[in-house]
Design a protein around this motif. Structure first.
Motif, PDB file in Angstrom:
ATOM      1  N   VAL A  97      17.322 -17.088  -0.223  1.00  0.00           N
ATOM      2  CA  VAL A  97      17.136 -16.988  -1.680  1.00  0.00           C
ATOM      3  C   VAL A  97      17.805 -15.712  -2.203  1.00  0.00           C
ATOM      4  N   THR A  98      18.008 -15.697  -3.532  1.00  0.00           N
ATOM      5  CA  THR A  98      18.778 -14.632  -4.165  1.00  0.00           C
ATOM      6  C   THR A  98      17.867 -13.562  -4.746  1.00  0.00           C
ATOM      7  N   LYS A  99      18.276 -12.295  -4.614  1.00  0.00           N
ATOM      8  CA  LYS A  99      17.484 -11.195  -5.183  1.00  0.00           C
ATOM      9  C   LYS A  99      17.844 -11.009  -6.653  1.00  0.00           C
ATOM     10  N   ALA A 100      16.816 -10.866  -7.471  1.00  0.00           N
ATOM     11  CA  ALA A 100      17.018 -10.487  -8.878  1.00  0.00           C
ATOM     12  C   ALA A 100      16.216  -9.203  -9.103  1.00  0.00           C
ATOM     13  N   PRO A 101      16.790  -8.218  -9.800  1.00  0.00           N
ATOM     14  CA  PRO A 101      16.063  -6.958  -9.980  1.00  0.00           C
ATOM     15  C   PRO A 101      14.867  -7.118 -10.919  1.00  0.00           C
ATOM     16  N   CYS A 102      13.877  -6.231 -10.729  1.00  0.00           N
ATOM     17  CA  CYS A 102      12.746  -6.168 -11.658  1.00  0.00           C
ATOM     18  C   CYS A 102      13.021  -5.088 -12.687  1.00  0.00           C
ATOM     19  N   ARG A 103      12.168  -4.998 -13.697  1.00  0.00           N
ATOM     20  CA  ARG A 103      12.341  -3.945 -14.715  1.00  0.00           C
ATOM     21  C   ARG A 103      11.486  -2.720 -14.422  1.00  0.00           C
ATOM     22  N   LEU A 104      10.243  -2.941 -13.920  1.00  0.00           N
ATOM     23  CA  LEU A 104       9.312  -1.823 -13.751  1.00  0.00           C
ATOM     24  C   LEU A 104       9.098  -1.430 -12.301  1.00  0.00           C
ATOM     25  N   VAL A 105       9.384  -2.345 -11.371  1.00  0.00           N
ATOM     26  CA  VAL A 105       9.072  -2.068  -9.956  1.00  0.00           C
ATOM     27  C   VAL A 105      10.308  -2.281  -9.090  1.00  0.00           C
ATOM     28  N   LYS A 106      10.232  -1.740  -7.855  1.00  0.00           N
ATOM     29  CA  LYS A 106      11.404  -1.775  -6.960  1.00  0.00           C
ATOM     30  C   LYS A 106      11.596  -3.093  -6.195  1.00  0.00           C
ATOM     31  N   PRO A 107      10.514  -3.816  -5.811  1.00  0.00           N
ATOM     32  CA  PRO A 107      10.761  -5.078  -5.092  1.00  0.00           C
ATOM     33  C   PRO A 107      11.583  -6.027  -5.966  1.00  0.00           C
ATOM     34  N   CYS A 108      12.315  -6.943  -5.311  1.00  0.00           N
ATOM     35  CA  CYS A 108      13.133  -7.905  -6.072  1.00  0.00           C
ATOM     36  C   CYS A 108      12.347  -9.169  -6.358  1.00  0.00           C
ATOM     37  N   ARG A 109      12.820  -9.898  -7.382  1.00  0.00           N
ATOM     38  CA  ARG A 109      12.288 -11.229  -7.685  1.00  0.00           C
ATOM     39  C   ARG A 109      13.153 -12.266  -6.972  1.00  0.00           C
ATOM     40  N   VAL A 110      12.553 -13.441  -6.684  1.00  0.00           N
ATOM     41  CA  VAL A 110      13.347 -14.564  -6.176  1.00  0.00           C
ATOM     42  C   VAL A 110      14.021 -15.198  -7.398  1.00  0.00           C
ATOM     43  N   ALA A 111      15.333 -15.058  -7.481  1.00  0.00           N
ATOM     44  CA  ALA A 111      16.056 -15.496  -8.681  1.00  0.00           C
ATOM     45  C   ALA A 111      15.850 -16.986  -8.959  1.00  0.00           C
ATOM     46  N   GLU A 112      15.711 -17.793  -7.912  1.00  0.00           N
ATOM     47  CA  GLU A 112      15.595 -19.254  -8.085  1.00  0.00           C
ATOM     48  C   GLU A 112      14.220 -19.664  -8.611  1.00  0.00           C
ATOM     49  N   SER A 113      13.241 -18.778  -8.543  1.00  0.00           N
ATOM     50  CA  SER A 113      11.880 -19.113  -8.977  1.00  0.00           C
ATOM     51  C   SER A 113      11.773 -18.967 -10.504  1.00  0.00           C
ATOM     52  N   PRO A 114      11.017 -19.864 -11.168  1.00  0.00           N
ATOM     53  CA  PRO A 114      10.989 -19.836 -12.632  1.00  0.00           C
ATOM     54  C   PRO A 114      10.072 -18.773 -13.259  1.00  0.00           C
ATOM     55  N   ILE A 115       9.106 -18.258 -12.484  1.00  0.00           N
ATOM     56  CA  ILE A 115       8.140 -17.301 -13.065  1.00  0.00           C
ATOM     57  C   ILE A 115       7.881 -16.172 -12.066  1.00  0.00           C
ATOM     58  N   HIS A 116       7.822 -14.951 -12.588  1.00  0.00           N
ATOM     59  CA  HIS A 116       7.563 -13.785 -11.732  1.00  0.00           C
ATOM     60  C   HIS A 116       6.584 -12.837 -12.420  1.00  0.00           C
ATOM     61  N   PHE A 117       5.733 -12.198 -11.616  1.00  0.00           N
ATOM     62  CA  PHE A 117       4.872 -11.117 -12.095  1.00  0.00           C
ATOM     63  C   PHE A 117       5.285  -9.826 -11.383  1.00  0.00           C
ATOM     64  N   GLU A 118       5.540  -8.785 -12.135  1.00  0.00           N
ATOM     65  CA  GLU A 118       5.735  -7.459 -11.538  1.00  0.00           C
ATOM     66  C   GLU A 118       4.355  -6.800 -11.473  1.00  0.00           C
ATOM     67  N   GLU A 123       0.833  -1.215   0.000  1.00  0.00           N
ATOM     68  CA  GLU A 123       0.000   0.000   0.000  1.00  0.00           C
ATOM     69  C   GLU A 123       0.863   1.259   0.000  1.00  0.00           C
ATOM     70  N   GLN A 124       2.009   1.210   0.695  1.00  0.00           N
ATOM     71  CA  GLN A 124       2.849   2.423   0.789  1.00  0.00           C
ATOM     72  C   GLN A 124       3.683   2.663  -0.469  1.00  0.00           C
ATOM     73  N   THR A 125       4.074   1.586  -1.152  1.00  0.00           N
ATOM     74  CA  THR A 125       4.943   1.763  -2.336  1.00  0.00           C
ATOM     75  C   THR A 125       4.183   1.591  -3.649  1.00  0.00           C
ATOM     76  N   GLY A 126       3.001   0.947  -3.590  1.00  0.00           N
ATOM     77  CA  GLY A 126       2.202   0.740  -4.798  1.00  0.00           C
ATOM     78  C   GLY A 126       2.715  -0.393  -5.672  1.00  0.00           C
ATOM     79  N   GLN A 127       3.564  -1.274  -5.103  1.00  0.00           N
ATOM     80  CA  GLN A 127       4.163  -2.329  -5.940  1.00  0.00           C
ATOM     81  C   GLN A 127       4.312  -3.637  -5.151  1.00  0.00           C
ATOM     82  N   PHE A 128       4.175  -4.747  -5.847  1.00  0.00           N
ATOM     83  CA  PHE A 128       4.571  -6.052  -5.292  1.00  0.00           C
ATOM     84  C   PHE A 128       4.930  -6.982  -6.435  1.00  0.00           C
TER      85      PHE A 128
END
Ligand SMILES: Cc1cc2nc3c(=O)[nH]c(=O)nc-3n(C[C@H](O)[C@H](O)[C@H](O)COP(=O)(O)O)c2cc1C
Length: 219
Positions: free
Chosen positions: A113-134, A76-81
């Motif tokens: 787990v390892t942080k992987a950067p996103c393209r549009l949002v600030k939270p990180c992706r779990v690098a080991e996971s095969p699929i992510h939604f920004e 709610e505070q950052t507008g992203q997940f």
């Protein structure tokens, strides 16, 4: 047996409700606080709501102290997940990230787990996971509930970007679910993972309906 939740007793040794709506996909949600602390937590009250454009939701009860969970506050505070797919291989990390810890704790580190950067949002992706939604925050719907934890925040987000690892895609363009083995919650402390797949097409062959089943509403 028959019972009316909140009014009459089910009479069973364990509450059956959560074992009726199964399997529930897991929203493994990463966020970042305004102070910059990375947060990660699983939510099995998770679903896609629609697909064109895609929206997802997760429903977060209150903490054991009756407060909004860090995931909700950060969203709610950052507008992203970010949604990360929970797989059988990552099951221990998923479970570890459910620990109720102070907001200052980096839960990627906690879960190992390892942080992987996103393209549009600030939270990180779990690098080991095969699929992510920004995801971009859309709305919270609060439902009243019983006890300290009963009130629930239903958080809705629009999926603005999707990452799928190339080795999770079959030559025919479909996602290789048997390879990535997503896990899902059952009732109690039980889980399942996808180990078989079968196919059915809606009768009638209406191409618009078939396109909708496939993920396009624009036919
Ligand atoms: C597999 C799994 C599914 C969960 N599903 C939910 C859920 O749907 N809603 C919820 O409020 N908590 C759920 N939890 C508990 C949260 O993950 C836990 O409260 C976590 O600490 C919340 O993290 P946060 O405070 O960093 O947001 C689940 C835990 C596990 C292990």
């Amino acid at each position: 047996m028959y019972y009316e939740p909140g009014k009459t007793e089910h009479g069973l040794a364990r509450d059956p409700f959560k074992s009726c709506v199964i399997p529930r996909p897991i929203g493994w949600i990463s966020t970042v606080s305004v102070e910059g602390v990375h947060n990660l937590a699983p939510f099995s009250q998770f679903q896609n709501l629609t697909f064109d454009p895609p929206y997802v939701m997760f429903a977060s009860n209150q903490t054991t102290r009756g407060q909004r969970k860090d995931t909700v506050r950060n969203t709610e505070q950052t507008g992203q997940f970010v949604w990360n797919m929970a797989t059988y291989e990552l099951r221990e990390a998923v479970n570890k990230s459910a620990e109720e810890v102070a907001p200052e704790v980096d839960e990627f580190e906690l879960a190992g787990v390892t942080k992987a950067p996103c393209r549009l949002v600030k939270p990180c992706r779990v690098a080991e996971s095969p699929i992510h939604f920004e995801c971009l925050y859309h709305q919270t719907i609060r439902l009243p509930g019983n006890g300290t934890m009963g009130t629930v925040d239903i958080v809705i987000g629009r999926v603005a970007a999707i990452h799928i690892k190339d080795d999770a895609i079959l030559p025919d363009g479909r996602i290789d679910v048997l390879k990535i083995r997503p896990i899902a919650r059952l009732g109690y402390h039980d889980y399942t993972s996808i180990e078989t797949v079968f196919q059915m097409a809606v009768p009638g062959n209406d191409p618009r309906r078939l396109a909708g089943m496939d993920g396009s509403a624009r036919f």
